[in-house]
Design a protein around this motif. Structure first.
Motif, PDB file in Angstrom:
ATOM      1  N   GLU A 137       0.826  -1.215   0.000  1.00  0.00           N
ATOM      2  CA  GLU A 137       0.000   0.000   0.000  1.00  0.00           C
ATOM      3  C   GLU A 137       0.866   1.274   0.000  1.00  0.00           C
ATOM      4  O   GLU A 137       0.705   2.168   0.823  1.00  0.00           O
ATOM      5  CB  GLU A 137      -0.971   0.005   1.184  1.00  0.00           C
ATOM      6  N   ASN A 138       1.815   1.317  -0.941  1.00  0.00           N
ATOM      7  CA  ASN A 138       2.683   2.484  -1.145  1.00  0.00           C
ATOM      8  C   ASN A 138       3.507   2.863   0.088  1.00  0.00           C
ATOM      9  O   ASN A 138       3.802   4.038   0.331  1.00  0.00           O
ATOM     10  CB  ASN A 138       1.863   3.692  -1.619  1.00  0.00           C
ATOM     11  N   LYS A 139       3.881   1.858   0.860  1.00  0.00           N
ATOM     12  CA  LYS A 139       4.731   2.086   2.031  1.00  0.00           C
ATOM     13  C   LYS A 139       5.864   1.061   2.041  1.00  0.00           C
ATOM     14  O   LYS A 139       5.627  -0.124   1.823  1.00  0.00           O
ATOM     15  CB  LYS A 139       3.902   1.959   3.305  1.00  0.00           C
ATOM     16  N   LEU A 140       7.096   1.548   2.272  1.00  0.00           N
ATOM     17  CA  LEU A 140       8.230   0.636   2.403  1.00  0.00           C
ATOM     18  C   LEU A 140       8.112  -0.110   3.723  1.00  0.00           C
ATOM     19  O   LEU A 140       8.021   0.503   4.784  1.00  0.00           O
ATOM     20  CB  LEU A 140       9.540   1.426   2.363  1.00  0.00           C
ATOM     21  N   LEU A 141       8.105  -1.440   3.659  1.00  0.00           N
ATOM     22  CA  LEU A 141       7.991  -2.251   4.877  1.00  0.00           C
ATOM     23  C   LEU A 141       9.366  -2.626   5.423  1.00  0.00           C
ATOM     24  O   LEU A 141       9.606  -2.570   6.622  1.00  0.00           O
ATOM     25  CB  LEU A 141       7.185  -3.514   4.586  1.00  0.00           C
ATOM     26  N   SER A 142      10.273  -3.029   4.509  1.00  0.00           N
ATOM     27  CA  SER A 142      11.587  -3.502   4.959  1.00  0.00           C
ATOM     28  C   SER A 142      12.563  -3.433   3.793  1.00  0.00           C
ATOM     29  O   SER A 142      12.158  -3.446   2.622  1.00  0.00           O
ATOM     30  CB  SER A 142      11.463  -4.935   5.485  1.00  0.00           C
ATOM     31  N   LYS A 143      13.854  -3.362   4.128  1.00  0.00           N
ATOM     32  CA  LYS A 143      14.882  -3.365   3.079  1.00  0.00           C
ATOM     33  C   LYS A 143      16.062  -4.215   3.546  1.00  0.00           C
ATOM     34  O   LYS A 143      16.299  -4.360   4.751  1.00  0.00           O
ATOM     35  CB  LYS A 143      15.320  -1.944   2.739  1.00  0.00           C
ATOM     36  N   LEU A 144      16.807  -4.765   2.589  1.00  0.00           N
ATOM     37  CA  LEU A 144      17.922  -5.650   2.902  1.00  0.00           C
ATOM     38  C   LEU A 144      18.989  -5.511   1.819  1.00  0.00           C
ATOM     39  O   LEU A 144      18.692  -5.654   0.623  1.00  0.00           O
ATOM     40  CB  LEU A 144      17.429  -7.110   2.968  1.00  0.00           C
ATOM     41  N   TYR A 145      20.216  -5.211   2.221  1.00  0.00           N
ATOM     42  CA  TYR A 145      21.330  -5.132   1.268  1.00  0.00           C
ATOM     43  C   TYR A 145      21.675  -6.547   0.808  1.00  0.00           C
ATOM     44  O   TYR A 145      21.983  -7.416   1.629  1.00  0.00           O
ATOM     45  CB  TYR A 145      22.536  -4.470   1.940  1.00  0.00           C
ATOM     46  N   VAL A 146      21.624  -6.773  -0.523  1.00  0.00           N
ATOM     47  CA  VAL A 146      21.793  -8.143  -1.007  1.00  0.00           C
ATOM     48  C   VAL A 146      22.856  -8.304  -2.090  1.00  0.00           C
ATOM     49  O   VAL A 146      23.310  -9.424  -2.340  1.00  0.00           O
ATOM     50  CB  VAL A 146      20.450  -8.710  -1.552  1.00  0.00           C
ATOM     51  N   GLU A 147      23.233  -7.222  -2.736  1.00  0.00           N
ATOM     52  CA  GLU A 147      24.225  -7.392  -3.802  1.00  0.00           C
ATOM     53  C   GLU A 147      25.036  -6.120  -3.980  1.00  0.00           C
ATOM     54  O   GLU A 147      24.493  -5.008  -3.898  1.00  0.00           O
ATOM     55  CB  GLU A 147      23.543  -7.761  -5.131  1.00  0.00           C
ATOM     56  N   GLY A 148      26.357  -6.311  -4.202  1.00  0.00           N
ATOM     57  CA  GLY A 148      27.206  -5.155  -4.448  1.00  0.00           C
ATOM     58  C   GLY A 148      28.640  -5.409  -4.051  1.00  0.00           C
ATOM     59  O   GLY A 148      29.031  -6.547  -3.758  1.00  0.00           O
ATOM     60  N   GLU A 149      29.388  -4.343  -4.041  1.00  0.00           N
ATOM     61  CA  GLU A 149      30.817  -4.428  -3.746  1.00  0.00           C
ATOM     62  C   GLU A 149      31.204  -3.295  -2.800  1.00  0.00           C
ATOM     63  O   GLU A 149      30.741  -2.164  -2.949  1.00  0.00           O
ATOM     64  CB  GLU A 149      31.606  -4.320  -5.051  1.00  0.00           C
ATOM     65  N   TRP A 150      32.039  -3.621  -1.839  1.00  0.00           N
ATOM     66  CA  TRP A 150      32.516  -2.620  -0.898  1.00  0.00           C
ATOM     67  C   TRP A 150      34.034  -2.738  -0.748  1.00  0.00           C
ATOM     68  O   TRP A 150      34.591  -3.835  -0.705  1.00  0.00           O
ATOM     69  CB  TRP A 150      31.871  -2.814   0.481  1.00  0.00           C
ATOM     70  N   HIS A 151      34.690  -1.597  -0.685  1.00  0.00           N
ATOM     71  CA  HIS A 151      36.116  -1.551  -0.327  1.00  0.00           C
ATOM     72  C   HIS A 151      36.401  -0.162   0.205  1.00  0.00           C
ATOM     73  O   HIS A 151      35.608   0.774   0.042  1.00  0.00           O
ATOM     74  CB  HIS A 151      37.015  -1.877  -1.529  1.00  0.00           C
ATOM     75  N   GLU A 152      37.529  -0.025   0.866  1.00  0.00           N
ATOM     76  CA  GLU A 152      37.911   1.279   1.384  1.00  0.00           C
ATOM     77  C   GLU A 152      38.123   2.234   0.209  1.00  0.00           C
ATOM     78  O   GLU A 152      38.778   1.863  -0.779  1.00  0.00           O
ATOM     79  CB  GLU A 152      39.210   1.182   2.198  1.00  0.00           C
ATOM     80  N   PRO A 153      37.560   3.435   0.275  1.00  0.00           N
ATOM     81  CA  PRO A 153      37.763   4.382  -0.822  1.00  0.00           C
ATOM     82  C   PRO A 153      39.247   4.591  -1.111  1.00  0.00           C
ATOM     83  O   PRO A 153      40.047   4.843  -0.211  1.00  0.00           O
ATOM     84  CB  PRO A 153      37.117   5.681  -0.292  1.00  0.00           C
TER      85      PRO A 153
END
Length: 201
Positions: free
Chosen positions: A135-151
Motif C-alpha cells: 500500500e505504497n509504504k516501504l515495509l523492509s529493506k535488505l542489502y543483497v548485492e554489491g561491492e565494498w572496499h575502502e575508498p
C-alpha cells in the motif's frame, strides 16, 4: 367619454398581462440556465470521479516477469530498470536524491510487492537492496548485492550476492577478498515475515 372609461379599464389588464408574460419568460429562462448548470456539474462530477478512480486504480509497480528460484548476477552495464513516479512512504533513502524510483520487480510475497532497487549514488555504483512494499509504504529493506572496499584502496573487497529459492528463502553471500584472493565466505539466510519484514533465520 364612454370610450375613455372602457380604455382605462382595458389598459391596466393589458399591462398586467404583459407583466405576467415577462415574468413567465424570466422564470423559464432561469430554469433553462439552472438545467444547463446542473448538466455541466454532473458531467464535471462524472469526469472527476473517472479521474479519481483511474488514479486509485493506477498500478505503481509493474508485475514481475521473473520466476523463482532466482540467482542471477546483475550486470550494471546492461540492466534495464522499470521506473515509477509514485510516492512510497519511507523509501527516500533508496532514491539517490531522485523523485523517480528505479527497480526490478520480483515475484510478490503474499500481499507484499518485492523489488530490487539500485543504490548507486554513494561511493559505489554497484549496490542493490531488496525492498518489500505494501500500500505504497516501504515495509523492509535488505542489502543483497554489491561491492565494498575502502575508498582509494581496493586491496580488500567485500563482494555480496544473493539468491532466492522457490519458497522465498533469500540467501545472502558475502565473500572477502584480499589482493584478489578469497579469504572467507559467509552466507546468511532470510525469510519474509507476514508483515513484509526480512527476518534472519
Amino acid at each position: 367619454m364612454k370610450f375613455l372609461k372602457q380604455f382605462f379599464k382595458v389598459v391596466p389588464i393589458i399591462i398586467f398581462s404583459l407583466f405576467l408574460s415577462c415574468k413567465e419568460n424570466e422564470v423559464a429562462k432561469n430554469n433553462l440556465e439552472s438545467t444547463k448548470i446542473d448538466t455541466v456539474a454532473t458531467v464535471q462530477s462524472k469526469d472527476t470521479l473517472v479521474e479519481a478512480s483511474a488514479t486509485e486504480n493506477k498500478e505503481c509497480l509493474l508485475k514481475s516477469t521473473l520466476e523463482l528460484p532466482y540467482s542471477k548476477k546483475i550486470d550494471i552495464n546492461k540492466i534495464k530498470y522499470s521506473t515509477t513516479d509514485c510516492k512510497f512512504e519511507g523509501i527516500d533513502e533508496l532514491l539517490c536524491d531522485s523523485s523517480t524510483l528505479r527497480y526490478i520487480a520480483l515475484p510478490n510475497f503474499e500481499n507484499s510487492k518485492v523489488i530490487l532497487v539500485p543504490v548507486d549514488c554513494g561511493d559505489f555504483d554497484y549496490r542493490f537492496f531488496l525492498a518489500t512494499i505494501f500500500e505504497n509504504k516501504l515495509l523492509s529493506k535488505l542489502y543483497v548485492e554489491g561491492e565494498w572496499h575502502e575508498p582509494g584502496d581496493d586491496s580488500y573487497k567485500e563482494i555480496t550476492s544473493f539468491s532466492i529459492d522457490e519458497d522465498y528463502i533469500i540467501t545472502v553471500t558475502k565473500k572477502s577478498l584480499e589482493n584478489g584472493k578469497n579469504t572467507s565466505t559467509e552466507s546468511l539466510k532470510y525469510s519474509i515475515d507476514s508483515d513484509g519484514s526480512f527476518v534472519k533465520q
